[in-house]
Design a protein around this motif. Structure first.
Motif: not given
Length: 362
Positions: A11-13, A25-31, A34-37
């Motif tokens: 899953l990517y966001s 866990f980052d600021e706004d991202t334009y790319e 992958e979500i890796k909890p």
């Protein structure tokens, strides 16, 4: 030997990341990132949904993971504080959370939903699902590569021809097949559906009882008490069922038998508000999808069955049991009215005949 590799879903966001609604866990991202909890690093992702600033993820290990805005309690964790770090959310008291793969999650603007669609009412599909549940398998077969494939002895007994050597013949066929082909063979045996693999079906058609309907199989099990391993005690009467049949027909017992924590005893004192006649009707329908002919349907039985369907959470077919009862009840009343009219007409004719005879005498 080739080993089939099962890739995990990822899953990517990307985009606006207020309250860490993206889970990265980052600021706004334009790319896409992958979500890796760590909460589900070893799980597969079954379903997910995104709200205004919150996200819910359903995993294969019966986990519901949530993160992001929680101002209105939309994460369902009992509080209203934002969750910047993904948390595991306690599931509600679901009937069968061991089958979490059947559930879906939906996130709205400031709300969330957890949805469980109705179970299949198709008996063939239910048999195939049971075929895949290893905890109920009690007979093993070896494939050409020495892999073990497990099956249900009870179902095979009633799906193969009644010959002691049929399992041996089946083993001989399986020993020359791959694990994939073997699975297809068992699916065809359980469902009596040659379309799954016509070529393989041609090989097994001599040992399979291909003319027998699934409902007839269930009724034969119903008549053979030696195969029943679960007892429902009602008042002073006992009703015996195979657990496999109850699992297919009743969501209540599916939850009871497949649950990790629930009692797995083979006896239960159950719902006493149903009369014996109503319970016999339910018992017969569980096996055959048919209404027992000799039971006279009354309004009392209809009312009890409606309660029983809800209590036992019976899987319904089309037409469902309640509709069948209503139709039979209406037909009975119609036939009774016709019989009463016939009797009245006969009485009237007899009275007229007597009057004529009296007139002739005078």
């Amino acid at each position: 030997m080739l080993v089939e590799f099962q890739a995990k879903r990822r899953l990517y966001s990307c985009g606006h990341n207020k309250y860490n609604g993206l889970g990265i866990f980052d600021e706004d991202t334009y790319e896409f990132t992958e979500i890796k909890p760590s909460l589900f690093e070893n799980d597969d992702i079954l379903d997910f949904s995104v709200g205004f600033d919150h996200t819910l993820i359903l995993t294969s290990n019966s986990k519901l993971i949530g993160f992001g805005d929680n101002t209105y309690g939309q994460l369902g964790n009992g509080i209203t504080e934002a969750q910047l770090i993904p948390i595991q959310i306690e599931l509600p008291k679901l009937r069968f959370n061991e089958n979490i793969s059947n559930y879906h999650v939906f996130c709205g603007y400031f709300k969330s939903f957890l949805y469980f669609p109705p179970s299949s009412s198709n008996l063939e599909e239910d048999l195939i699902k049971l075929f895949r549940r290893k905890e109920f398998c009690d007979i093993s077969f070896k494939t050409e590569n020495g892999e073990i494939i497990e099956a249900h002895k009870l179902i095979l007994k009633y799906r193969l021809n009644q010959n002691q050597n049929e399992n041996e013949k089946l083993q001989e066929i399986i020993s020359k097949k791959s694990i994939k082909e073997s699975n297809q063979i068992f699916e065809m045996i359980y469902s009596n559906n040659p379309k799954i693999n016509p070529k393989l079906y041609f090989e097994i058609k001599e040992i399979i009882n291909s003319n027998e309907k699934i409902e007839e199989t269930m009724k034969r099990i119903y008549l053979n008490e030696n195969e029943n391993d679960f007892i429902i005690e009602r008042k002073e009467k006992q009703y015996k069922f195979p657990k496999l049949i109850l699992i297919m027909r009743s969501e209540l017992y599916r939850g009871m038998f497949l649950s990790v924590t629930n009692d797995k005893s083979n006896k239960v004192t159950d719902y006493s508000e149903l009369s014996n006649k109503s319970f016999q009707l339910l018992e017969y329908w569980i096996y055959s999808n048919q209404i027992k002919d000799e039971i006279q349907i009354t309004q009392e039985i209809i009312d009890e069955i409606k309660i029983g369907i809800d209590y036992f959470q019976l899987n319904q077919t089309n037409p469902n049991l309640f509709d069948l009862l209503i139709n039979k009840f209406d037909n009975q009343n119609q036939n009774q009215n016709q019989n009463q009219n016939q009797i009245q007409n006969q009485n009237q004719n007899q009275n007229q005949k007597k009057r004529k005879e009296k007139c002739l005498i005078f």
